[in-house]
Design a protein around this motif. Structure first.
Motif, PDB file in Angstrom:
ATOM      1  N   TYR A   9       0.840  -1.205   0.000  1.00 27.00           N
ATOM      2  CA  TYR A   9       0.000   0.000   0.000  1.00 27.00           C
ATOM      3  C   TYR A   9       0.875   1.255   0.000  1.00 27.00           C
ATOM      4  O   TYR A   9       1.946   1.293   0.626  1.00 27.00           O
ATOM      5  CB  TYR A   9      -0.881  -0.030   1.241  1.00 27.00           C
ATOM      6  CG  TYR A   9      -1.652   1.225   1.564  1.00 27.00           C
ATOM      7  CD1 TYR A   9      -2.952   1.407   1.095  1.00 27.00           C
ATOM      8  CD2 TYR A   9      -1.103   2.214   2.378  1.00 27.00           C
ATOM      9  CE1 TYR A   9      -3.674   2.539   1.417  1.00 27.00           C
ATOM     10  CE2 TYR A   9      -1.814   3.347   2.702  1.00 27.00           C
ATOM     11  CZ  TYR A   9      -3.105   3.512   2.217  1.00 27.00           C
ATOM     12  OH  TYR A   9      -3.812   4.639   2.543  1.00 27.00           O
ATOM     13  N   THR A  17      -8.467   2.173  -1.569  1.00 27.02           N
ATOM     14  CA  THR A  17      -8.324   1.048  -0.643  1.00 27.02           C
ATOM     15  C   THR A  17      -9.414   1.051   0.411  1.00 27.02           C
ATOM     16  O   THR A  17     -10.028   0.006   0.715  1.00 27.02           O
ATOM     17  CB  THR A  17      -6.946   1.095   0.036  1.00 27.02           C
ATOM     18  OG1 THR A  17      -5.930   1.057  -0.964  1.00 27.02           O
ATOM     19  CG2 THR A  17      -6.765  -0.084   0.982  1.00 27.02           C
ATOM     20  N   VAL A  45      -2.276  -4.045  -1.435  1.00 25.88           N
ATOM     21  CA  VAL A  45      -3.415  -3.892  -2.337  1.00 25.88           C
ATOM     22  C   VAL A  45      -3.281  -4.831  -3.521  1.00 25.88           C
ATOM     23  O   VAL A  45      -2.189  -5.258  -3.894  1.00 25.88           O
ATOM     24  CB  VAL A  45      -3.555  -2.436  -2.846  1.00 25.88           C
ATOM     25  CG1 VAL A  45      -3.773  -1.479  -1.683  1.00 25.88           C
ATOM     26  CG2 VAL A  45      -2.327  -2.025  -3.667  1.00 25.88           C
ATOM     27  N   THR A  55      -7.636  -5.736  -1.086  1.00 24.89           N
ATOM     28  CA  THR A  55      -6.679  -5.314  -0.062  1.00 24.89           C
ATOM     29  C   THR A  55      -6.598  -6.363   1.031  1.00 24.89           C
ATOM     30  O   THR A  55      -7.516  -7.177   1.195  1.00 24.89           O
ATOM     31  CB  THR A  55      -7.069  -3.942   0.531  1.00 24.89           C
ATOM     32  OG1 THR A  55      -6.051  -3.517   1.451  1.00 24.89           O
ATOM     33  CG2 THR A  55      -8.398  -4.012   1.272  1.00 24.89           C
TER      34      THR A  55
END
Length: 270
Positions: A9, A17, A45, A55
């Motif tokens: 991420y 997300t 992700v 995610t």
């Protein structure tokens, strides 16, 4: 053919997300920006053609194996895929990628609570023990006169239960030997902590529901002695006096089924 990519991420991923998480874990309602934080986990992700549709997070854990041994473990949590992107291979790609990531970063084990065992078994996971949910009607709660005194702990006293938990965890294989940041996650702002004995021989974490004649869940229990466990049952009798039932989870070697089972009490594996 669509390209699936899994990666760590980044701050630029926040909006997409947290939309995925909202669609999976928040009834589709947007999650307030001030709550869009990762306090105790590392997020990742899954993308399809550059759009984030999945995610998950990995939590650092140390898992018990008897009194002496402990293994560095990655706890998989918060696995989410947008409804319209499910059954497209995104979830599978994230799970396979996560195993390679954890191996490369020195994790010995991976652990999770599955929504379906058969799905995660495809990636090498196996059931390592049972977590049994006990639901006991108020009228069937054992009538026990507690030998140990019960008390509600203040936030400043919460640390008193950690020795009890550590002993409980080390007596079993596969439990997380918690660090302070794990405890911050377990004990939230609405959690009431009850302890039996001093030093603590048993404790219960409860988020009280004010409504009458419903099931009252107990968030967590742990004990090191039979009299500590009996003190918890006595507490449940008090908590459940205006409820239809009280429910809690025990490991497979828990005492309710062996010692106090009665008509109407139900047990479910989780």
């Amino acid at each position: 053919m669509s390209e699936i990519t899994v990666r760590p991420y980044e701050p630029r991923d926040q909006e997409q997300t947290w939309h995925v998480r909202a669609m999976t874990y928040n009834d589709g309602r947007p999650i307030p920006v001030e709550e869009q934080v990762y306090k105790t986990a590392t997020p990742f992700v899954g993308e399809v053609d550059g759009k984030i549709v999945g995610t998950f997070v990995i939590m650092d854990m140390t898992v018990s194996r008897g009194v002496q041994a402990a293994w560095k473990t990655g706890g998989i949590a918060g696995v989410a895929v947008l409804p319209e992107a499910r059954q497209s291979g995104v979830g599978s790609a994230m799970m396979r990628w996560s195993l390679r990531y954890m191996r490369d970063h020195g994790y010995t084990l991976a652990a999770l609570y599955p929504f379906r065992q058969s799905y995660y078994r495809r990636f090498g996971y196996e059931t390592c023990g049972l977590r049994v949910k006990v639901t006991c009607p108020n009228s069937r709660l054992p009538k026990i006169r507690a030998e140990l005194p019960l008390r509600m702990l203040t936030p400043e006293q919460h640390g008193e239960i950690r020795g009890c938990y550590d002993a409980f965890a080390k007596a079993r294989a596969g439990m997380n030997l918690r660090e302070p940041f794990h405890w911050d996650r377990v004990i939230g702002n609405r959690t009431t902590v009850y302890a039996a004995g001093s030093p603590v021989e048993a404790y219960a974490l409860v988020e009280h529901d004010w409504q009458f004649w419903i099931d009252q869940p107990i968030s967590e229990i742990a004990w090191t002695t039979v009299r500590g466990y009996e003190a918890l049952l006595s507490l449940f009798g008090s908590i459940g006096i205006n409820k239809s039932s009280v429910s809690w989870c025990e490991p497979a070697d828990g005492l309710m089924l062996a010692r106090y089972d009665d008509q109407g009490v139900t047990y479910e594996s989780e």
